[in-house]
Write a protein that holds these residues in place. Structure first.
Motif, short mmCIF file in Angstrom:
data_model
loop_
_atom_site.label_atom_id
_atom_site.label_comp_id
_atom_site.label_asym_id
_atom_site.label_seq_id
_atom_site.Cartn_x
_atom_site.Cartn_y
_atom_site.Cartn_z
N SER A 22 77.30 4.13 -12.17
CA SER A 22 78.06 3.02 -11.63
C SER A 22 77.73 1.83 -12.51
N LYS A 23 78.71 0.97 -12.75
CA LYS A 23 78.42 -0.18 -13.62
C LYS A 23 77.84 -1.35 -12.83
N LEU A 24 77.78 -1.19 -11.51
CA LEU A 24 77.31 -2.30 -10.68
C LEU A 24 75.78 -2.37 -10.67
N GLN A 78 81.82 0.24 -3.60
CA GLN A 78 82.84 1.27 -3.79
C GLN A 78 84.10 0.67 -4.39
N LEU A 79 84.47 -0.53 -3.93
CA LEU A 79 85.68 -1.17 -4.47
C LEU A 79 85.50 -1.49 -5.95
N GLN A 80 84.30 -1.96 -6.34
CA GLN A 80 84.04 -2.22 -7.76
C GLN A 80 84.10 -0.91 -8.55
N ASP A 84 86.68 -0.14 -11.67
CA ASP A 84 86.40 0.13 -13.10
C ASP A 84 86.43 1.63 -13.42
N GLY A 85 86.83 2.45 -12.44
CA GLY A 85 87.00 3.89 -12.71
C GLY A 85 85.73 4.71 -12.57
N SER A 86 84.59 4.09 -12.17
CA SER A 86 83.35 4.87 -11.98
C SER A 86 83.52 5.88 -10.84
N GLY A 98 93.92 -4.30 -7.75
CA GLY A 98 94.66 -5.45 -7.25
C GLY A 98 93.79 -6.46 -6.51
N LEU A 99 92.49 -6.18 -6.37
CA LEU A 99 91.59 -7.10 -5.66
C LEU A 99 90.64 -7.77 -6.65
N THR A 100 90.48 -9.09 -6.55
CA THR A 100 89.45 -9.78 -7.35
C THR A 100 88.09 -9.46 -6.71
N PRO A 101 86.97 -9.71 -7.42
CA PRO A 101 85.66 -9.50 -6.79
C PRO A 101 85.51 -10.31 -5.50
#
Ligand code: HEC
Ligand code: HEC
Length: 216
Positions: A22-24, A78-80, A84-86, A98-101
């Motif tokens: 995950s990139k988070l 999960q939304l992040q 980003d496709g993770s 379609g959602l900003t952070p």
């Protein structure tokens, strides 16, 4: 930490160590962004989610997860990951883009304040195989009890261990199968893939039903 992850990857060859799962990263900034989530703004955004996740975050479709009562940090992550496709899902990848952070923090705040689903009476005792794994794990397989991380009440814990109690059993089983095959690989430090690899299909089904029949 990367070395530890690669060591785990050597021990479980299905895992790769080249790409992060995950990139988070749970930095102070990321946490304060989630804390700043505004549930009222989230409520408006959540209208776009209602068709699949229910008006109050309780899904009517067994393969779609409920979001009510879930940890806001988990929902945000999960939304992040979808964004980003993770984590791959044809429906959710487009929606999350379609959602900003800030939108993700707002909608996570809203769903986390909704009461968790009670899908059925508290009947988790009907699944002894699952109960054993949840409370005792299995030393032979080096399997820790699920409740060490997911909590004795299945409520999850900070930052990213989700609540499972009251979640649809079909969805939970599908998630476990996806971790087992590696199709879902957004769990930081491969915490779920390592465990799910050792679970049989009947155990996965039973664990899904156990948590569906548990109350937070
Ligand atoms: C067209 C149906 C659909 C819509 C609309 C939709 N979702 Fe989803 N959502 C799904 C499905 C299906 C999954 C499970 C996908 C998977 O297995 O990865 C999911 C998964 C999720 C998850 C992961 C939950 C978990 O327990 O890991 C989150 C968070 C989420 N959706 C949030 C949202 C939000 C917020 C919206 C509205 C902005 C939304 N979804 C709109 C179908 C939808
Ligand atoms: C070492 C800690 C740990 C243990 C032990 C553990 N989990 Fe998890 N689990 C996690 C984490 C962390 C995640 C979230 C991964 C991510 O970021 O997507 C997770 C996610 C899940 C999910 C996905 C939920 C969703 O909404 O998509 C399921 C299902 C699950 N775990 C079931 C189990 C079961 C059943 C057991 C026992 C056999 C178990 N877990 C043991 C840490 C753990």
């Amino acid at each position: 930490m990367k070395n530890l992850f690669c060591l785990i990857a050597v021990l479980t060859p299905a895992l790769v160590c080249a790409e992060p799962s995950s990139k988070l990263a749970w930095t102070a900034e990321q946490l304060s962004l989630v804390e700043s989530g505004n549930p009222q703004k989230g409520r408006e955004l959540a209208q776009a989610c209602a068709a699949c996740h229910g008006e109050q975050g309780i899904s009517a479709v067994p393969t779609y997860p409920s979001l009510a009562g879930q940890l806001p940090t988990y929902l945000f992550k999960q939304l992040q990951d979808y964004r980003d496709g993770s984590r791959q899902n044809p429906l959710m990848n487009g929606i999350a883009k379609g959602l900003t952070p800030q939108d993700a923090a707002d909608v996570a705040a809203w769903f986390s304040t909704r009461p968790a689903a009670i899908l059925s009476a508290n009947a988790k005792g009907a699944y002894p195989t699952a109960e054993n794994l949840v409370k005792r794990g299995d030393k032979q397989r080096l399997l820790p009890p699920c409740e060490v991380c997911h909590g004795t009440d299945g409520k999850g814990q900070a930052q990213d261990v989700p609540a499972l109690s009251g979640q649809s059993g079909d969805y939970l089983a599908a998630s476990l199968r996806a971790f087992k095959s590696g199709e879902r690989h957004n769990d930081i430090y491969a915490r779920m893939r390592i465990l799910a690899e050792t679970l049989s299909d009947p155990e996965i089904e039973a664990l899904g039903l156990y948590y569906q029949n548990s109350q937070q």
